[in-house]
Motif scaffolding. Structure first.
Motif, PDB file in Angstrom:
ATOM      1  N   ILE A 109      12.113   5.592  18.026  1.00 44.11           N
ATOM      2  CA  ILE A 109      11.941   7.182  17.594  1.00 44.11           C
ATOM      3  C   ILE A 109      11.784   7.343  15.936  1.00 44.11           C
ATOM      4  N   GLY A 110      12.942   6.761  15.460  1.00 46.05           N
ATOM      5  CA  GLY A 110      12.973   6.540  13.880  1.00 46.05           C
ATOM      6  C   GLY A 110      11.699   5.727  13.238  1.00 46.05           C
ATOM      7  N   LEU A 111      11.371   4.635  14.010  1.00 42.03           N
ATOM      8  CA  LEU A 111      10.474   3.888  13.622  1.00 42.03           C
ATOM      9  C   LEU A 111       9.009   4.502  13.629  1.00 42.03           C
ATOM     10  N   ARG A 112       8.700   5.142  14.669  1.00 40.12           N
ATOM     11  CA  ARG A 112       7.550   6.196  14.612  1.00 40.12           C
ATOM     12  C   ARG A 112       7.272   7.289  13.704  1.00 40.12           C
ATOM     13  N   ARG A 113       8.575   7.968  13.560  1.00 34.64           N
ATOM     14  CA  ARG A 113       8.673   8.866  12.170  1.00 34.64           C
ATOM     15  C   ARG A 113       8.211   8.181  10.999  1.00 34.64           C
ATOM     16  N   ALA A 114       8.737   7.027  10.882  1.00 36.28           N
ATOM     17  CA  ALA A 114       8.440   6.241   9.557  1.00 36.28           C
ATOM     18  C   ALA A 114       7.050   5.949   9.240  1.00 36.28           C
ATOM     19  N   ILE A 115       6.291   5.344  10.424  1.00 41.00           N
ATOM     20  CA  ILE A 115       4.993   5.049  10.720  1.00 41.00           C
ATOM     21  C   ILE A 115       4.161   6.461  10.457  1.00 41.00           C
ATOM     22  N   ALA A 116       4.609   7.310  11.092  1.00 35.76           N
ATOM     23  CA  ALA A 116       3.921   8.699  10.763  1.00 35.76           C
ATOM     24  C   ALA A 116       3.707   9.157   9.406  1.00 35.76           C
ATOM     25  N   LYS A 117       4.764   8.869   8.593  1.00 31.00           N
ATOM     26  CA  LYS A 117       4.692   9.105   7.210  1.00 31.00           C
ATOM     27  C   LYS A 117       3.688   8.224   6.557  1.00 31.00           C
ATOM     28  N   LEU A 118       3.611   6.979   6.955  1.00 27.48           N
ATOM     29  CA  LEU A 118       2.846   6.097   6.498  1.00 27.48           C
ATOM     30  C   LEU A 118       1.193   6.631   6.801  1.00 27.48           C
ATOM     31  N   GLU A 119       0.997   7.002   7.681  1.00 27.60           N
ATOM     32  CA  GLU A 119      -0.420   7.366   8.026  1.00 27.60           C
ATOM     33  C   GLU A 119      -0.636   8.550   7.230  1.00 27.60           C
ATOM     34  N   SER A 120       0.273   9.587   7.059  1.00 25.32           N
ATOM     35  CA  SER A 120       0.037  10.846   6.668  1.00 25.32           C
ATOM     36  C   SER A 120      -0.453  10.442   4.973  1.00 25.32           C
ATOM     37  N   TRP A 121       0.497   9.676   4.220  1.00 31.99           N
ATOM     38  CA  TRP A 121       0.266   9.365   2.904  1.00 31.99           C
ATOM     39  C   TRP A 121      -1.104   8.576   2.627  1.00 31.99           C
ATOM     40  N   THR A 122      -1.228   7.476   3.583  1.00 34.53           N
ATOM     41  CA  THR A 122      -2.301   6.748   3.274  1.00 34.53           C
ATOM     42  C   THR A 122      -3.925   6.865   3.964  1.00 34.53           C
ATOM     43  N   GLY A 123      -3.818   7.863   4.967  1.00 31.33           N
ATOM     44  CA  GLY A 123      -5.121   8.114   5.520  1.00 31.33           C
ATOM     45  C   GLY A 123      -5.465   7.260   6.905  1.00 31.33           C
ATOM     46  N   ILE A 124      -4.575   6.165   6.831  1.00 34.89           N
ATOM     47  CA  ILE A 124      -4.776   5.048   7.781  1.00 34.89           C
ATOM     48  C   ILE A 124      -4.050   5.085   8.970  1.00 34.89           C
ATOM     49  N   ARG A 125      -4.825   5.344  10.337  1.00 33.92           N
ATOM     50  CA  ARG A 125      -4.408   5.641  11.651  1.00 33.92           C
ATOM     51  C   ARG A 125      -3.613   4.026  11.888  1.00 33.92           C
ATOM     52  N   LEU A 126      -2.443   4.144  12.421  1.00 38.67           N
ATOM     53  CA  LEU A 126      -1.831   3.012  12.618  1.00 38.67           C
ATOM     54  C   LEU A 126      -1.243   3.178  14.238  1.00 38.67           C
ATOM     55  N   LEU A 127      -1.107   4.262  14.732  1.00 35.99           N
ATOM     56  CA  LEU A 127      -0.684   4.575  16.115  1.00 35.99           C
ATOM     57  C   LEU A 127      -1.762   5.136  16.940  1.00 35.99           C
ATOM     58  N   ARG A 171       0.753  -1.157   0.196  1.00 32.60           N
ATOM     59  CA  ARG A 171      -0.153  -0.026  -0.167  1.00 32.60           C
ATOM     60  C   ARG A 171       0.627   1.253  -0.108  1.00 32.60           C
ATOM     61  N   GLU A 172       2.012   1.059   0.928  1.00 34.28           N
ATOM     62  CA  GLU A 172       2.863   2.454   0.981  1.00 34.28           C
ATOM     63  C   GLU A 172       4.090   1.909   1.709  1.00 34.28           C
ATOM     64  N   ARG A 173       5.207   2.725   1.524  1.00 37.42           N
ATOM     65  CA  ARG A 173       6.444   2.447   2.392  1.00 37.42           C
ATOM     66  C   ARG A 173       7.008   3.796   2.827  1.00 37.42           C
ATOM     67  N   ALA A 174       7.844   3.984   3.794  1.00 42.16           N
ATOM     68  CA  ALA A 174       8.342   5.058   4.075  1.00 42.16           C
ATOM     69  C   ALA A 174       9.624   4.810   4.929  1.00 42.16           C
ATOM     70  N   ALA A 175      10.468   5.748   4.999  1.00 45.19           N
ATOM     71  CA  ALA A 175      11.727   5.471   5.719  1.00 45.19           C
ATOM     72  C   ALA A 175      11.905   6.882   6.578  1.00 45.19           C
ATOM     73  N   ALA A 176      12.988   6.655   7.587  1.00 47.10           N
ATOM     74  CA  ALA A 176      13.217   7.785   8.436  1.00 47.10           C
ATOM     75  C   ALA A 176      14.766   7.252   9.056  1.00 47.10           C
ATOM     76  N   PRO A 177      15.610   8.476   9.233  1.00 45.01           N
ATOM     77  CA  PRO A 177      16.784   7.728   9.808  1.00 45.01           C
ATOM     78  C   PRO A 177      16.752   7.161  11.010  1.00 45.01           C
ATOM     79  N   THR A 178      17.624   6.201  11.144  1.00 46.24           N
ATOM     80  CA  THR A 178      17.571   5.151  12.449  1.00 46.24           C
ATOM     81  C   THR A 178      18.151   6.037  13.735  1.00 46.24           C
ATOM     82  N   THR A 179      17.545   5.839  14.710  1.00 45.00           N
ATOM     83  CA  THR A 179      17.803   6.874  15.913  1.00 45.00           C
ATOM     84  C   THR A 179      18.430   5.886  17.101  1.00 45.00           C
TER      85      THR A 179
END
Length: 600
Positions: free
Chosen positions: A48-66, A30-38
């Motif tokens: 922290i880096g994982l949540r930032r990547a998931i936040a991008k997925l939420e923004s791009w897909t409109g699906i709440r994951l967290l 559906r979508e993939r995203a990346a953020a710098p490892t923290t």
């Protein structure tokens, strides 16, 4: 309602998150995203880096994951996931000190077992180093490691030597990397008769774990028990001790594996499904891993000092600016390579900002692949010290024990992984890195895992119920970018025909010193017939023709007559002219880059 899965891969440089959906059929991204490892300063928390990547997925897909800091596990129309799993290579993975009676036999078996379990071997100690000299003890005490592996002695043999080795390591007692780890695990995989004495020798210095002998006889090798315990220790010690990994394991309900292990599972499945040998190269930030599946058996090597970000400072120690310069398609002194290299050491996570920087980075990648493949060849060998039964026909072709098992002429597919390959602006650039770094032989499919799907496929294979009859467990397979046909033989005069290729309605020549491309589409069934010159081989013996079916690919057939190993002219202008011909034939870089020396 569609099923959903969330996967994460915490790498050394970037943490990647991927949301997959399935509605009765194959899984799709559906979508993939990346953020710098923290995992390092200033954050010291991989989450922290994982949540930032998931936040991008939420923004791009409109699906709440967290929901606050937790995953939403109940699937709704626009929220939630059904399952979460993760792989990790952040922090360099599990670091292992391997000790054996002989460096070439038992220690080498331990080395192979550790690499196959996704570990990084930081030191190899043999019996002749096990003196009580203070400097030697101090050196071993300061070796960075998460566990110690002792091998040595066949079952029922002499025990005094392996006990001497155990005593030496107990005196040194390497300290664990993470302060939360009370004791460094010492895994004993040697002569079973020595076990009764080990507890009194090791005492409280380390945590003793005894498993089956890795070499119960000189003729046999048992690697799986070692690999199993290494993965357990990875979860128990490294995942609980590294910053934020305990939370990651909790999210994944312990469905966390070292990235190389998940990759190995997927690659092995891929090789078995296609019934061919596979070679894969993962050019990472801290290490370059090489995997091979030979006759259905999995092998791995780690070049710990060869990487494209955090290990960049070590690359020029392994090679030289001249080796990097040789791939530049313009005449350039060492200053460009040295300056780029120094900037990368200072800011390892930066990405190329100009076409010139991109070309230099890809030249570095070719040398990283070449060095790592040479290391892999030295690791992936037959057992040393065994008896060889010879026949009369072996008189003129005798080989000793321990020769490399890697045979590029028998390798059916090469898979490229790692950001410098999978994120290359053109598939042709990824192809060029693999062709020049590996130099495939015979008929070889070239693929890249441009969606970073292989670790996820490996996780599904071991954790899910989807069934292995589906290709790579129903997740997108690596992208075929071309099929290389490279005859192997003696030096041939430039311009001479060394093989002919029949493909569809056309016939094409492979010319010594040249490389060319035949686009896909000329053969509806993908069948090719290769007829080499009598002194050249494409996989069926010298002079013998070979028929193969090649997959539809992005680029097509690559007819490579440049010879093995590749040899470039020493004179700079001639070298540049040759490289420009090759790069133009493969459409690696824009004409502007080749014409004006790579400037903007």
């Amino acid at each position: 309602m569609a099923e959903r899965m969330l996967f994460a891969d915490a790498g050394t440089t970037f943490t990647k998150a991927c949301l997959l959906e399935r509605d009765g059929g194959m899984w799709r991204v559906r979508e993939r995203a990346a953020a710098p490892t923290t995992v390092d300063s200033p954050n010291f928390d991989v989450m922290i880096g994982l949540r930032r990547a998931i936040a991008k997925l939420e923004s791009w897909t409109g699906i709440r994951l967290l929901s606050e800091k937790h995953l939403i596990s109940t699937i709704g129309e626009d929220e939630g996931i059904g399952r979460f799993a993760a792989t990790s290579s952040a922090g360099g993975g599990l670091q292992v000190l391997v000790a054996g009676l002989t460096e070439q036999i038992t220690a080498e078996s331990g080395h192979r077992a550790a690499l196959g379990a996704g570990a990084v071997v930081t030191e190899i100690v043999s019996l002749n180093q096990a003196g009580t000299d203070f400097k030697n003890l101090e050196r071993i005490r300061n070796v960075p490691c998460d566990m110690v592996l002792i091998t040595g002695g066949t079952d029922g043999g002499n025990i005094s030597d392996v006990l001497t080795l155990a005593e030496f390591l107990s005196l040194a007692a390497p300290k664990p990397r993470f302060g939360t780890q009370a004791k460094t695990p010492l895994v004993y995989a040697g002569n079973i008769n020595a076990r009764t004495y080990l507890e009194s020798i090791v005492g409280d210095s380390m945590e003793l774990i005894c498993i089956d002998n890795i070499r119960p006889t000189i003729e046999t090798e048992s690697l799986q028990p070692v690999r199993d315990v290494i993965q357990e220790i990875f979860l128990k010690h490294v995942m609980s001790g590294a910053p934020g990994f305990k939370s990651l394991a909790l999210w994944a309900q312990d469905r966390v594996k070292p990235t190389p292990v998940a990759l190995g599972t997927a690659l092995t499945q891929m090789a078995l499904q296609d019934n061919r040998d596979v070679l894969a190269v993962d050019v990472g930030g801290a290490t370059t891993d090489v995997f091979s599946i030979i006759n259905g058996r999995f092998y791995r090597s780690v070049s710990a000092n060869v990487g494209m970000s955090y290990s960049m400072g070590n690359v020029l120690e392994e090679t030289s600016p001249e080796m990097i310069n040789q791939w530049l398609p313009w005449v350039q002194d060492d200053s460009l390579v040295r300056n780029w290299h120094l900037n990368k050491v200072i800011r390892p996570t930066t990405l190329p900002q100009t076409i010139e920087e991109l070309v230099v980075e890809q030249c570095f990648a070719k040398e990283a692949v070449r060095l790592s493949l040479n290391h892999h060849r030295s690791i992936v060998t037959g057992l040393k010290g065994i008896k060889i039964s010879r026949q009369i026909g072996d008189v003129f072709s005798q080989h000793g024990t321990g020769r490399t098992l890697v045979d590029l002429l028998s390798t059916g597919a090469i898979v490229g992984l790692g950001g410098v390959i999978t994120n290359a602006p053109r598939y042709n650039q990824a192809l060029s890195i693999l062709l020049d770094g590996i130099q495939p032989e015979g008929i070889t499919d070239i693929l890249i895992d441009d969606g970073s799907f292989l670790p996820y496929a490996g996780l599904i294979s071991t954790n899910g119920n989807e069934g292995l009859h589906q290709p790579l467990s129903g997740i997108q397979s690596p992208t075929p970018i071309g099929t290389c046909i490279a005859p192997v033989g003696p030096d041939a005069k430039a311009g001479t025909v060394i093989a002919t290729v029949t493909y569809g309605d056309g016939s094409y020549n492979i010319v010594a010193g040249e490389i060319s491309v035949v686009p896909w589409g000329n053969s509806p069934d993908g069948r090719v017939l290769v007829v080499p010159r009598k002194d050249f081989d494409v996989g069926e013996g010298r002079g013998n023709s070979m028929t193969a079916t090649v997959a539809r690919s992005r680029i097509g057939l690559i007819l490579d007559g440049r010879g093995r190993p590749l040899a470039l002219p020493e004179e700079p202008s001639m070298r540049v002219s040759r490289l420009q011909q090759w790069y133009k034939a493969l459409d690696v870089y824009p004409e502007k880059t080749l014409r004006i020396g790579g400037s903007d």
